[in-house]
Design a protein around this motif. Sequence first.
Motif, PDB file in Angstrom:
ATOM      1  N   MET A   1      -2.116  11.803  -0.925  1.00 14.52           N
ATOM      2  CA  MET A   1      -1.480  10.618  -1.526  1.00 14.52           C
ATOM      3  C   MET A   1      -2.354  10.133  -2.676  1.00 14.52           C
ATOM      4  SD  MET A   1       1.315   8.865  -0.842  1.00 14.52           S
ATOM      5  CE  MET A   1       2.017   7.504  -1.751  1.00 14.52           C
ATOM      6  N   THR A   2      -1.791  10.094  -3.855  1.00 15.90           N
ATOM      7  CA  THR A   2      -2.536   9.645  -5.037  1.00 15.90           C
ATOM      8  C   THR A   2      -2.701   8.129  -4.999  1.00 15.90           C
ATOM      9  OG1 THR A   2      -1.432  11.416  -6.216  1.00 15.90           O
ATOM     10  CG2 THR A   2      -2.564   9.761  -7.552  1.00 15.90           C
ATOM     11  N   ASP A   3      -3.902   7.682  -5.330  1.00 16.41           N
ATOM     12  CA  ASP A   3      -4.138   6.239  -5.453  1.00 16.41           C
ATOM     13  C   ASP A   3      -3.639   5.809  -6.835  1.00 16.41           C
ATOM     14  OD1 ASP A   3      -4.953   3.660  -5.557  1.00 16.41           O
ATOM     15  OD2 ASP A   3      -7.112   4.110  -5.597  1.00 16.41           O
ATOM     16  N   THR A   4      -2.445   5.274  -6.873  1.00 18.52           N
ATOM     17  CA  THR A   4      -1.829   4.963  -8.166  1.00 18.52           C
ATOM     18  C   THR A   4      -2.505   3.775  -8.854  1.00 18.52           C
ATOM     19  OG1 THR A   4      -0.157   3.561  -7.122  1.00 18.52           O
ATOM     20  CG2 THR A   4       0.427   5.875  -7.486  1.00 18.52           C
ATOM     21  N   THR A   5      -3.270   2.992  -8.100  1.00 14.68           N
ATOM     22  CA  THR A   5      -3.943   1.845  -8.726  1.00 14.68           C
ATOM     23  C   THR A   5      -5.095   2.311  -9.619  1.00 14.68           C
ATOM     24  OG1 THR A   5      -5.444   1.560  -6.862  1.00 14.68           O
ATOM     25  CG2 THR A   5      -3.384   0.306  -6.803  1.00 14.68           C
ATOM     26  N   ALA A   6      -5.564   3.549  -9.395  1.00 14.53           N
ATOM     27  CA  ALA A   6      -6.691   4.057 -10.182  1.00 14.53           C
ATOM     28  C   ALA A   6      -6.235   4.778 -11.447  1.00 14.53           C
ATOM     29  CB  ALA A   6      -7.524   5.006  -9.318  1.00 14.53           C
ATOM     30  N   LEU A   7      -4.925   4.927 -11.623  1.00 20.13           N
ATOM     31  CA  LEU A   7      -4.416   5.657 -12.789  1.00 20.13           C
ATOM     32  C   LEU A   7      -4.300   4.747 -14.004  1.00 20.13           C
ATOM     33  CD1 LEU A   7      -1.485   7.585 -11.027  1.00 20.13           C
ATOM     34  CD2 LEU A   7      -3.768   8.477 -11.586  1.00 20.13           C
ATOM     35  N   HIS A   8      -4.251   5.396 -15.183  1.00 22.70           N
ATOM     36  CA  HIS A   8      -3.934   4.687 -16.429  1.00 22.70           C
ATOM     37  C   HIS A   8      -2.446   4.866 -16.707  1.00 22.70           C
ATOM     38  CE1 HIS A   8      -8.240   4.489 -17.247  1.00 22.70           C
ATOM     39  NE2 HIS A   8      -8.312   5.789 -17.019  1.00 22.70           N
ATOM     40  N   TYR A   9      -1.893   3.932 -17.486  1.00 26.29           N
ATOM     41  CA  TYR A   9      -0.449   3.977 -17.757  1.00 26.29           C
ATOM     42  C   TYR A   9      -0.169   3.711 -19.228  1.00 26.29           C
ATOM     43  CZ  TYR A   9      -0.060   3.734 -12.710  1.00 26.29           C
ATOM     44  OH  TYR A   9      -0.179   4.015 -11.386  1.00 26.29           O
ATOM     45  N   THR A  10       1.027   4.179 -19.678  1.00 25.05           N
ATOM     46  CA  THR A  10       1.486   3.845 -21.032  1.00 25.05           C
ATOM     47  C   THR A  10       2.803   3.078 -20.940  1.00 25.05           C
ATOM     48  OG1 THR A  10       2.911   5.773 -21.356  1.00 25.05           O
ATOM     49  CG2 THR A  10       0.562   6.034 -21.888  1.00 25.05           C
ATOM     50  N   GLU A  11       3.180   2.463 -22.038  1.00 31.45           N
ATOM     51  CA  GLU A  11       4.469   1.763 -22.081  1.00 31.45           C
ATOM     52  C   GLU A  11       5.626   2.743 -22.062  1.00 31.45           C
ATOM     53  OE1 GLU A  11       4.578  -0.929 -25.361  1.00 31.45           O
ATOM     54  OE2 GLU A  11       2.956  -2.180 -24.557  1.00 31.45           O
TER      55      GLU A  11
ATOM     56  N   ASP B   1       7.696  13.740  -5.999  1.00 29.29           N
ATOM     57  CA  ASP B   1       6.254  13.466  -5.948  1.00 29.29           C
ATOM     58  C   ASP B   1       5.714  13.267  -7.367  1.00 29.29           C
ATOM     59  OD1 ASP B   1       3.700  13.138  -5.004  1.00 29.29           O
ATOM     60  OD2 ASP B   1       3.383  15.252  -4.469  1.00 29.29           O
ATOM     61  N   PRO B   2       6.180  12.194  -8.044  1.00 31.65           N
ATOM     62  CA  PRO B   2       5.836  12.034  -9.468  1.00 31.65           C
ATOM     63  C   PRO B   2       4.335  11.903  -9.730  1.00 31.65           C
ATOM     64  CG  PRO B   2       6.861  10.030  -8.607  1.00 31.65           C
ATOM     65  CD  PRO B   2       7.028  11.089  -7.558  1.00 31.65           C
ATOM     66  N   PHE B   3       3.597  11.355  -8.786  1.00 27.92           N
ATOM     67  CA  PHE B   3       2.159  11.144  -8.998  1.00 27.92           C
ATOM     68  C   PHE B   3       1.319  12.297  -8.442  1.00 27.92           C
ATOM     69  CE2 PHE B   3       3.842   6.735  -8.863  1.00 27.92           C
ATOM     70  CZ  PHE B   3       3.437   6.329 -10.128  1.00 27.92           C
ATOM     71  N   GLY B   4       1.972  13.288  -7.826  1.00 22.93           N
ATOM     72  CA  GLY B   4       1.237  14.383  -7.203  1.00 22.93           C
ATOM     73  C   GLY B   4       1.687  15.719  -7.744  1.00 22.93           C
ATOM     74  N   GLU B   5       2.458  16.453  -6.916  1.00 27.12           N
ATOM     75  CA  GLU B   5       2.933  17.783  -7.297  1.00 27.12           C
ATOM     76  C   GLU B   5       3.789  17.766  -8.558  1.00 27.12           C
ATOM     77  OE1 GLU B   5       2.203  20.760  -5.631  1.00 27.12           O
ATOM     78  OE2 GLU B   5       0.715  19.411  -4.751  1.00 27.12           O
ATOM     79  N   GLY B   6       4.311  16.590  -8.900  1.00 26.38           N
ATOM     80  CA  GLY B   6       5.175  16.488 -10.074  1.00 26.38           C
ATOM     81  C   GLY B   6       4.429  16.198 -11.371  1.00 26.38           C
ATOM     82  N   TRP B   7       3.101  16.373 -11.398  1.00 25.33           N
ATOM     83  CA  TRP B   7       2.364  16.200 -12.666  1.00 25.33           C
ATOM     84  C   TRP B   7       2.887  17.187 -13.707  1.00 25.33           C
ATOM     85  CZ3 TRP B   7      -0.627  20.127 -14.879  1.00 25.33           C
ATOM     86  CH2 TRP B   7      -0.939  21.209 -14.039  1.00 25.33           C
ATOM     87  N   LEU B   8       2.680  16.896 -14.982  1.00 20.57           N
ATOM     88  CA  LEU B   8       3.313  17.713 -16.023  1.00 20.57           C
ATOM     89  C   LEU B   8       2.305  18.576 -16.797  1.00 20.57           C
ATOM     90  CD1 LEU B   8       5.865  15.050 -17.306  1.00 20.57           C
ATOM     91  CD2 LEU B   8       6.295  16.944 -15.726  1.00 20.57           C
TER      92      LEU B   8
ATOM     93  N   ALA C   1      -4.401  10.528 -15.374  1.00 14.81           N
ATOM     94  CA  ALA C   1      -5.567  10.569 -14.489  1.00 14.81           C
ATOM     95  C   ALA C   1      -6.679  11.286 -15.251  1.00 14.81           C
ATOM     96  CB  ALA C   1      -5.230  11.326 -13.206  1.00 14.81           C
ATOM     97  N   VAL C   2      -7.823  10.641 -15.377  1.00 17.10           N
ATOM     98  CA  VAL C   2      -8.908  11.226 -16.175  1.00 17.10           C
ATOM     99  C   VAL C   2      -9.993  11.782 -15.252  1.00 17.10           C
ATOM    100  CG1 VAL C   2     -10.642  10.787 -17.943  1.00 17.10           C
ATOM    101  CG2 VAL C   2      -8.423   9.622 -18.048  1.00 17.10           C
ATOM    102  N   ASP C   3     -10.332  13.048 -15.498  1.00 17.06           N
ATOM    103  CA  ASP C   3     -11.401  13.695 -14.739  1.00 17.06           C
ATOM    104  C   ASP C   3     -12.283  14.417 -15.754  1.00 17.06           C
ATOM    105  OD1 ASP C   3     -13.030  14.889 -12.912  1.00 17.06           O
ATOM    106  OD2 ASP C   3     -11.540  16.356 -12.223  1.00 17.06           O
TER     107      ASP C   3
ATOM    108  N   THR D   1      -4.905  14.440 -16.827  1.00 17.44           N
ATOM    109  CA  THR D   1      -3.671  14.937 -16.208  1.00 17.44           C
ATOM    110  C   THR D   1      -2.583  13.890 -16.441  1.00 17.44           C
ATOM    111  OG1 THR D   1      -4.942  16.100 -14.537  1.00 17.44           O
ATOM    112  CG2 THR D   1      -2.608  15.723 -14.053  1.00 17.44           C
ATOM    113  N   ILE D   2      -1.410  14.380 -16.889  1.00 17.14           N
ATOM    114  CA  ILE D   2      -0.358  13.468 -17.343  1.00 17.14           C
ATOM    115  C   ILE D   2       0.937  13.727 -16.572  1.00 17.14           C
ATOM    116  CG2 ILE D   2       1.099  12.886 -19.345  1.00 17.14           C
ATOM    117  CD1 ILE D   2      -1.627  13.973 -20.888  1.00 17.14           C
ATOM    118  N   GLY D   3       1.571  12.633 -16.188  1.00 13.40           N
ATOM    119  CA  GLY D   3       2.890  12.738 -15.551  1.00 13.40           C
ATOM    120  C   GLY D   3       3.716  11.523 -15.913  1.00 13.40           C
ATOM    121  N   ILE D   4       4.912  11.442 -15.345  1.00 14.22           N
ATOM    122  CA  ILE D   4       5.701  10.222 -15.544  1.00 14.22           C
ATOM    123  C   ILE D   4       5.703   9.426 -14.240  1.00 14.22           C
ATOM    124  CG2 ILE D   4       7.117  11.295 -17.325  1.00 14.22           C
ATOM    125  CD1 ILE D   4       9.495  11.191 -15.293  1.00 14.22           C
ATOM    126  N   THR D   5       5.926   8.126 -14.352  1.00 16.48           N
ATOM    127  CA  THR D   5       5.807   7.246 -13.192  1.00 16.48           C
ATOM    128  C   THR D   5       7.023   7.360 -12.265  1.00 16.48           C
ATOM    129  OG1 THR D   5       6.899   5.385 -14.266  1.00 16.48           O
ATOM    130  CG2 THR D   5       4.506   5.591 -14.588  1.00 16.48           C
TER     131      THR D   5
END
Lengths: 396, 123
Positions: B1-11, B93-100, B17-19, B24-28
């Motif tokens: 389970m991704t901790d979505t509070t630790a992610l960055h977001y765009t408008e 799984d937009p924040f996990g397996e559904g990363w782009l 997710a920065v490592d 790593t970029i996905g949609i919300t």
Amino acid sequence: MTNEPGTASPEASADVSERRSPLDAVHRAAGASFTDFAGWQMPVRYSSDLAEHRAVRSSAGLFDLSHMGEIVLIGPGAAAALDHALAGRLSAIEIGQAKYSLLLADDGGIIDDLVVYRTGDDRFMVVANASNAAVVAEELRARAAGFDTIVSDESDDIALIAIQGPDARSVLLETPGFGVDGPGNDEADFDAKLDALKYYRAFPATFEGEPVLVARTGYTGEDGFELYLAPERAARLWEALAETGGPRVTPCGLASRDTLRLEAGMPLYGHELSRDILPVQAGLGRVVALAKPDAFVGREAIEQGPAADAPVLVGLAAEGRRAARADYEVFDGADASAARVGVVTSGALSPTLGHPIAMAFVAPDAAEPGRELYVDVRGTRVAASVVALPFYKRTA
Amino acid sequence: MTDTTALHYTEEHEWIAVDGDVATIGITDYAADKLGDVVYVDLPAAGTTVTEGTVVGEIESTKSVGELFAPVNGEVVEANQAVVDAPELVNSDPFGEGWLIKVATSSLPTFLTHDEYRALVGE
């Protein structure tokens, strides 16, 4: 990520419109996502567009269509008024029969497409698209002047629930509480009437003692029924159908309705139909009853017909997964120099067929089935063949 | 389970997710939900140079088409083949397996925080 103009963008979801369906609380409790549609907040989906689409093709789907307009004509002149007002010959339909028709402008353009039910000798109910309901009521009122009939917009007093799909009939038969209108009010009589009900026919019934018009009509390409009743009874009926149907019945939103009607090759007002389109261009020439003796609005323009090079509606089928969408341009070839021959009006990746489908208006000389055309899909020319409509036809 | 509070977001409803120097970029989940069932994704191939704010891919649902914007400057190091093969991962799984995509980048613009993004979408 952003969406293209004209599509359901994330920003467009704010609750801005005032009008709510009588089933609003039921939808919210079911976790529906909403969309603004013609000033109404209506469910766009409950869980998944694809699951809802497939449920209608394989079992049954439940739709709330309470936003549609219902305009009732009562009086000895109602039939003649409709013969004058609409493109069809409504006086020729029997009590209990329904007919698809068109409201035309003087120049033959389509103001709306409608389903008209004859519910009595002197009584008709005209069902209009939500976005056009007020205009249709206004036009019918004006065109009925001089005929002995009253035109009343009863849209606010009539809710509409559709149950569509191969299991729709059995679910309706099993749902308790239905009776026939009149003495006896017997459930067995209801079942017998429903069994005998043909496509595009309707009969007055009761649900828990209150009136409901049961019509074998729909907009999905499946067998199904549309149930017209008082708004305050709608939630009870919705829940009864859902409960009786159990896993056979899936609540469905407007997103799945759009892909279902597209597969069934059914035109949608604002996409395939508009004031700039004559019926024959959209393949609806047969809907216009030129044989009727009456002088109906738009008749002269229809008799004159569109220009020889006026675009005509065709089906397009493509390979792969990239769908053409409304407003994409259609070309005669893959090169940049190829002539532009038309424009897409609706398109999607067909959930049932698994390939992209679209409807498009194209030049008559590019419209023959089998013709290879190219759609500009956001900068890439995608090959698409002209095919006969509908894309999907149920087998049973 | 991704901790979505630790992610960055765009408008534009993307998450980042920065490592180290890889974003790593996905949609919300909000964007995935509004799009409806995703049936096709078109992603830039590894090696593609991307520029912040430009369109680099597409996400199509049954109903509409969304554009994927590069939220950073850099070079694509990986596109998620699992999502190309099974686009429904964007919904499930937009924040996990559904990363782009993963993009190697040397600098990060200012993003929205989790709270700012949730406020933007009215949650």
